[in-house]
Design a protein around this motif. Structure first.
Motif, PDB file in Angstrom:
ATOM      1  N   PRO A  58       0.329  -1.272  -0.395  1.00 29.53           N
ATOM      2  CA  PRO A  58      -0.020   0.179  -0.177  1.00 29.53           C
ATOM      3  C   PRO A  58       0.759   1.302   0.159  1.00 29.53           C
ATOM      4  O   PRO A  58       0.608   2.480  -0.670  1.00 29.53           O
ATOM      5  N   GLU A  59       2.068   1.319   0.832  1.00 28.02           N
ATOM      6  CA  GLU A  59       3.202   2.501   0.803  1.00 28.02           C
ATOM      7  C   GLU A  59       3.558   2.686  -0.614  1.00 28.02           C
ATOM      8  O   GLU A  59       3.566   3.764  -0.952  1.00 28.02           O
ATOM      9  N   GLU A  60       4.042   1.603  -1.395  1.00 33.49           N
ATOM     10  CA  GLU A  60       4.428   1.961  -3.051  1.00 33.49           C
ATOM     11  C   GLU A  60       3.122   2.394  -3.738  1.00 33.49           C
ATOM     12  O   GLU A  60       3.553   3.127  -4.473  1.00 33.49           O
ATOM     13  N   GLN A  61       2.321   1.888  -3.579  1.00 30.05           N
ATOM     14  CA  GLN A  61       1.120   2.133  -4.402  1.00 30.05           C
ATOM     15  C   GLN A  61       1.012   3.575  -3.534  1.00 30.05           C
ATOM     16  O   GLN A  61       0.513   4.364  -4.714  1.00 30.05           O
ATOM     17  N   LEU A  62       0.152   3.844  -2.687  1.00 33.04           N
ATOM     18  CA  LEU A  62       0.492   5.509  -2.772  1.00 33.04           C
ATOM     19  C   LEU A  62       1.203   6.510  -2.883  1.00 33.04           C
ATOM     20  O   LEU A  62       1.201   7.255  -3.163  1.00 33.04           O
ATOM     21  N   GLY A  63       2.396   5.988  -2.581  1.00 34.45           N
ATOM     22  CA  GLY A  63       3.790   6.517  -3.022  1.00 34.45           C
ATOM     23  C   GLY A  63       3.313   7.073  -5.097  1.00 34.45           C
ATOM     24  O   GLY A  63       4.517   7.936  -5.613  1.00 34.45           O
ATOM     25  N   LEU A 108     -11.220  21.985  -7.252  1.00 35.32           N
ATOM     26  CA  LEU A 108     -11.168  21.013  -7.395  1.00 35.32           C
ATOM     27  C   LEU A 108      -9.877  19.539  -6.416  1.00 35.32           C
ATOM     28  O   LEU A 108     -10.327  19.170  -5.647  1.00 35.32           O
ATOM     29  N   ASN A 109      -8.972  20.388  -6.971  1.00 35.03           N
ATOM     30  CA  ASN A 109      -7.404  19.693  -7.134  1.00 35.03           C
ATOM     31  C   ASN A 109      -7.521  20.795  -5.113  1.00 35.03           C
ATOM     32  O   ASN A 109      -7.073  19.314  -4.382  1.00 35.03           O
ATOM     33  N   ALA A 110      -8.220  21.277  -4.787  1.00 36.39           N
ATOM     34  CA  ALA A 110      -7.916  21.324  -3.398  1.00 36.39           C
ATOM     35  C   ALA A 110      -8.945  20.602  -2.767  1.00 36.39           C
ATOM     36  O   ALA A 110      -8.383  20.335  -1.534  1.00 36.39           O
ATOM     37  N   ASP A 111      -9.799  20.440  -3.172  1.00 38.33           N
ATOM     38  CA  ASP A 111     -10.873  20.185  -2.101  1.00 38.33           C
ATOM     39  C   ASP A 111     -10.749  18.267  -2.374  1.00 38.33           C
ATOM     40  O   ASP A 111     -11.095  17.667  -1.463  1.00 38.33           O
ATOM     41  N   TYR A 112      -9.886  18.334  -3.905  1.00 37.19           N
ATOM     42  CA  TYR A 112     -10.049  16.202  -3.089  1.00 37.19           C
ATOM     43  C   TYR A 112      -8.593  16.034  -2.526  1.00 37.19           C
ATOM     44  O   TYR A 112      -8.856  14.906  -1.763  1.00 37.19           O
ATOM     45  N   ASN A 113      -7.360  16.581  -2.424  1.00 39.36           N
ATOM     46  CA  ASN A 113      -6.078  16.512  -1.569  1.00 39.36           C
ATOM     47  C   ASN A 113      -6.559  17.248  -0.451  1.00 39.36           C
ATOM     48  O   ASN A 113      -5.907  16.063   0.504  1.00 39.36           O
ATOM     49  N   ALA A 114      -7.681  17.196  -0.327  1.00 39.42           N
ATOM     50  CA  ALA A 114      -7.645  17.507   1.198  1.00 39.42           C
ATOM     51  C   ALA A 114      -8.801  16.363   1.902  1.00 39.42           C
ATOM     52  O   ALA A 114      -8.464  16.287   2.755  1.00 39.42           O
ATOM     53  N   ARG A 115      -9.216  15.948   1.112  1.00 36.94           N
ATOM     54  CA  ARG A 115     -10.152  14.869   1.287  1.00 36.94           C
ATOM     55  C   ARG A 115      -9.055  13.315   1.470  1.00 36.94           C
ATOM     56  O   ARG A 115      -9.415  12.603   2.278  1.00 36.94           O
ATOM     57  N   PHE A 116      -8.770  13.901   0.600  1.00 42.06           N
ATOM     58  CA  PHE A 116      -7.894  12.174  -0.175  1.00 42.06           C
ATOM     59  C   PHE A 116      -6.214  12.236   1.160  1.00 42.06           C
ATOM     60  O   PHE A 116      -6.099  10.825   0.305  1.00 42.06           O
ATOM     61  N   GLY A 117      -6.007  13.763   0.501  1.00 40.91           N
ATOM     62  CA  GLY A 117      -4.337  13.156   0.636  1.00 40.91           C
ATOM     63  C   GLY A 117      -3.508  12.391  -0.187  1.00 40.91           C
ATOM     64  O   GLY A 117      -2.202  12.240  -0.259  1.00 40.91           O
ATOM     65  N   ALA A 142     -15.627  16.601 -10.594  1.00 40.45           N
ATOM     66  CA  ALA A 142     -17.066  16.318  -9.372  1.00 40.45           C
ATOM     67  C   ALA A 142     -17.452  15.409  -8.507  1.00 40.45           C
ATOM     68  O   ALA A 142     -17.254  15.448  -7.172  1.00 40.45           O
ATOM     69  N   ARG A 143     -17.781  14.177  -9.746  1.00 37.61           N
ATOM     70  CA  ARG A 143     -18.330  12.905  -9.122  1.00 37.61           C
ATOM     71  C   ARG A 143     -17.462  12.001  -8.346  1.00 37.61           C
ATOM     72  O   ARG A 143     -17.768  11.635  -7.629  1.00 37.61           O
ATOM     73  N   ARG A 144     -16.259  12.290  -8.935  1.00 36.71           N
ATOM     74  CA  ARG A 144     -15.284  11.579  -8.069  1.00 36.71           C
ATOM     75  C   ARG A 144     -14.186  12.170  -6.665  1.00 36.71           C
ATOM     76  O   ARG A 144     -14.383  11.070  -5.852  1.00 36.71           O
ATOM     77  N   LEU A 145     -15.346  13.467  -6.610  1.00 44.40           N
ATOM     78  CA  LEU A 145     -15.505  13.589  -4.944  1.00 44.40           C
ATOM     79  C   LEU A 145     -15.872  13.332  -4.197  1.00 44.40           C
ATOM     80  O   LEU A 145     -15.011  13.410  -2.789  1.00 44.40           O
ATOM     81  N   LYS A 146     -16.669  12.300  -4.574  1.00 43.54           N
ATOM     82  CA  LYS A 146     -17.862  11.809  -3.158  1.00 43.54           C
ATOM     83  C   LYS A 146     -17.831  10.410  -2.910  1.00 43.54           C
ATOM     84  O   LYS A 146     -18.473   9.921  -2.269  1.00 43.54           O
ATOM     85  N   ASN A 147     -16.813   9.716  -3.919  1.00 43.76           N
ATOM     86  CA  ASN A 147     -15.973   8.232  -3.139  1.00 43.76           C
ATOM     87  C   ASN A 147     -15.212   9.220  -2.170  1.00 43.76           C
ATOM     88  O   ASN A 147     -15.077   9.653  -1.197  1.00 43.76           O
ATOM     89  N   ARG A 148     -16.241   7.123  -1.489  1.00 41.67           N
ATOM     90  CA  ARG A 148     -15.330   6.951  -0.507  1.00 41.67           C
ATOM     91  C   ARG A 148     -13.881   6.671  -0.294  1.00 41.67           C
ATOM     92  O   ARG A 148     -13.749   6.751  -1.634  1.00 41.67           O
ATOM     93  N   ARG A 149     -13.247   7.060   0.316  1.00 39.15           N
ATOM     94  CA  ARG A 149     -10.949   6.454   0.126  1.00 39.15           C
ATOM     95  C   ARG A 149     -10.885   5.511   0.151  1.00 39.15           C
ATOM     96  O   ARG A 149      -9.793   5.652  -1.159  1.00 39.15           O
ATOM     97  N   PRO A 150     -11.224   4.920   0.423  1.00 39.59           N
ATOM     98  CA  PRO A 150     -10.902   3.706  -0.290  1.00 39.59           C
ATOM     99  C   PRO A 150     -10.759   3.047  -2.038  1.00 39.59           C
ATOM    100  O   PRO A 150     -10.477   2.578  -3.153  1.00 39.59           O
ATOM    101  N   ASP A 151     -12.524   3.114  -2.167  1.00 34.68           N
ATOM    102  CA  ASP A 151     -12.726   3.076  -3.341  1.00 34.68           C
ATOM    103  C   ASP A 151     -11.725   4.204  -4.397  1.00 34.68           C
ATOM    104  O   ASP A 151     -11.528   3.639  -5.489  1.00 34.68           O
ATOM    105  N   GLU A 152     -11.469   5.292  -3.914  1.00 36.67           N
ATOM    106  CA  GLU A 152     -10.879   6.739  -4.850  1.00 36.67           C
ATOM    107  C   GLU A 152      -9.449   5.986  -5.018  1.00 36.67           C
ATOM    108  O   GLU A 152      -8.656   6.507  -6.388  1.00 36.67           O
ATOM    109  N   LEU A 153      -8.665   5.177  -3.732  1.00 33.48           N
ATOM    110  CA  LEU A 153      -7.674   4.701  -4.020  1.00 33.48           C
ATOM    111  C   LEU A 153      -7.613   4.014  -5.327  1.00 33.48           C
ATOM    112  O   LEU A 153      -6.910   3.675  -6.310  1.00 33.48           O
TER     113      LEU A 153
END
Length: 586
Positions: A58-63, A108-117, A142-153
């Motif tokens: 997971p760390e490599e994927q997130l990287g 959107l970039n700011a909102d997305y980074n704040a929500r998902f990291g 805008a649509r994907r901003l509504k996803n849960r973090r695991p789904d968005e990963l």
């Protein structure tokens, strides 16, 4: 130009250098994939790189995700993107954003980074490789901003794999033989609709007739004998030169649901047309007649009766349906006559089972199974049976403020309890699903207890016995709920379709076809109904599924697939046809 042979024979160090831009600032993926050489095909290389990424920590994927730049972010403005990212963002015109679009993307970039990291990742070259519009990109953001973090990963990793696929195509100068034309033809058909703001193509409307004419023209251009029958089926026949040859059939439907997707049904017509065109251009004949049928109606949108085209072919068409009325009071018989069809000739459409070798349908999955397994293709084991009902509930309309809770005969409350019953009961069986997709309170008012309510009921399962037991339990439960609440209930059976198992001998040949394009064969159930269900009444059937993007959504404008997947599916079908063997059956 780099070739697959270059990649297979270069040193491990050189291999990594050659693939340096495929995965953003992440040479470890190529390093781990190098040991699997030589690769038999580009698909095999893509699959190995995807496998390595899937097995990473997971760390490599997130990287890897965080190594990607923001879309139209500061790095893009400052010219700090990799050459690949620069080309991709330019392909969608992100360097040409208006001030308003740029501000929207920054927010959107700011909102997305704040929500998902992590940054938002999208293959901006899109499903065809020709580039998404800026409007499409912003809407997806805008649509994907509504996803849960695991789904968005998970979605971010899928987008990275798509980006890598497109970059490999560019690196090796790949020219897909089938995919682009298939995607373009689906786009062309989507331009004809009953609606000005979405894709709706209902039976025997002007859009439906224009679609039929276009399919017929494409079939003729592919070297087929073409006819449109009395129910509106468009049939193209690629004639064999073998005396006494039998017929292998394929096809799907060209009508759509309201506000539908571009690939449901239509893919199963235009894809085999592309394959036949390929054969025809090479003067290559098959030892059997190959017939593609664009079935006129499967969805049941206009006249509430499904599988009209395929039941006519099987000789099961119910002529009483000709008197069915649409919402404007037009009968099916009159609609056919207005379109130039002779309803008295419908019975003559029925095919002789003795002339048929089988029926094989290509269809977008309409679900997330292949997507979640990173597989472009899957072989269907069975098509789930379905039971559909219309449930009408009658209570007593009365004042919302003066009627005590204990004295109410509330039809809407009964409906709510029934919905929860369906959800609870259909969570218990294997490959069993239940849906209430329609719910209405006729003439309802905010201050009146519902005196009537209508709801639909759709129960599906791979096993007819499992489905029927669920239906029996739910109907018994509805009766008990209505008795306790003093609600009158009326049930109307709309459809009862048995499950259709696919023929093992055809499945085995589809497995071999999938393996021939370097994809591991994968078996899955179809929860959706298809024309293959009807065709199973007269011949053996099988289905090849293609991956469905956007989380597997279908019957929706978001339904999507890629040109690469369409190409792989067409290559598999071509192998299937060239190697098809009839098997003696009892």
């Amino acid at each position: 130009m780099t070739t697959l042979s270059d990649l297979n024979t270069s040193s491990p160090t050189r291999f990594v250098e050659q693939l340096h831009g495929i995965y953003e600032h992440s040479p470890w993926i190529a390093q781990r994939a190098a040991a699997a050489r030589p690769f038999a095909s580009l698909t095999a290389l893509k699959r190995e790189l995807q496998r390595v990424l899937g097995l990473a920590s997971p760390e490599e994927q997130l990287g890897l995700i965080r190594a990607h730049p923001e879309l139209a972010g500061k790095a893009a403005i400052a010219g700090q993107l990799t050459a690949e990212s620069t080309r991709e963002q330019a392909k969608s015109g992100l360097h040409l954003c208006s001030a308003e679009e740029f501000a929207t993307l920054q927010r959107l970039n700011a909102d997305y980074n704040a929500r998902f990291g992590f940054p938002f990742i999208l293959a901006v070259k899109g499903p065809t490789g020709e580039g998404l519009t800026r409007q499409d990109i912003i809407a997806t953001f805008a649509r994907r901003l509504k996803n849960r973090r695991p789904d968005e990963l998970a979605e971010s990793l899928r987008q990275i794999k798509r980006i890598a696929e497109l970059r490999l195509n560019d690196l090796l100068d790949v020219r897909l033989a089938f995919g682009p034309s298939i995607m373009q033809q689906c786009e062309t058909l989507a331009g004809w609709s009953d609606s000005s703001y979405n894709l709706t193509c209902a039976y025997m409307t002007p859009a439906h007739q224009k679609t039929a004419e276009q399919l017929a023209a494409w079939m003729r251009g592919a070297g087929m004998e073409v006819a449109i029958d009395a129910v509106g089926n468009v049939t193209g026949r690629y004639v064999s030169g073998v005396p006494g040859a039998k017929t292998l059939m394929t096809g799907s439907h060209y009508d759509t649901v309201r506000n539908g997707g571009k690939y449901d049904g239509r893919l199963g017509i235009v894809l085999p047309i592309a394959v036949v065109r390929h054969l025809h251009e090479r003067g290559e004949k098959l030892p059997f007649h190959f017939e593609i049928v664009g079935f006129a109606e499967e969805e049941g949108v206009r006249f509430k009766s499904t599988f009209l085209g395929s039941t006519a072919v099987t000789g099961k068409f119910d002529l009483r349906l000709l008197e069915q009325l649409d919402t404007d009071g037009v009968s099916m018989r009159d609609a056919l006559a207005k379109a130039g069809h002779d309803a008295t000739a419908i019975a003559a459409i029925a095919r002789d089972p003795g002339e048929l070798l089988g029926y094989v349908e290509v269809h977008i999955e309409q679900g997330p199974v292949l997507l979640e397994r990173d597989l472009p293709l899957g072989v269907v084991t069975a098509i789930a049976g379905s039971s559909r009902y219309l449930v009408k509930l009658g209570g007593m309309a009365s004042h919302a403020g003066t009627t005590p809770m204990t004295m109410r005969r509330d039809a809407a409350s009964a409906a709510a309890e029934i919905i929860l019953l369906v959800e609870q009961r259909c969570s218990q069986g294997e490959s069993l699903v239940g849906t209430v997709g329609q719910l209405a309170v006729p003439n309802g008012s905010v201050n009146v207890i519902a005196g009537a309510c209508q709801l639909s009921l759709d129960i599906r399962a791979a096993s007819d016995s499992v489905r029927q037991q669920a239906v029996d339990d739910i109907l018994d439960g509805i009766a008990a709920i209505c008795a306790r609440r003093q609600i009158d209930v009326e049930l109307e059976l709309l459809l009862s379709a048995s499950a259709a198992p696919c023929a093992p001998w055809l499945m085995a040949q589809l497995d071999a076809a999938v393996a021939s394009v370097d994809i591991a064969p994968y078996a899955l159930l179809s929860g959706a109904g298809h024309d293959a269900m009807a065709m199973a009444a007269i011949t053996d059937v099988a289905m090849l599924f293609t991956r469905c993007g956007n989380g597997g959504i279908s019957h929706n404008p978001l339904e999507t697939m890629t040109a690469d997947d369409a190409d792989i599916a067409a290559q598999a079908l071509l192998h299937f046809l060239r190697n098809f063997q009839e098997v003696e059956r009892n």
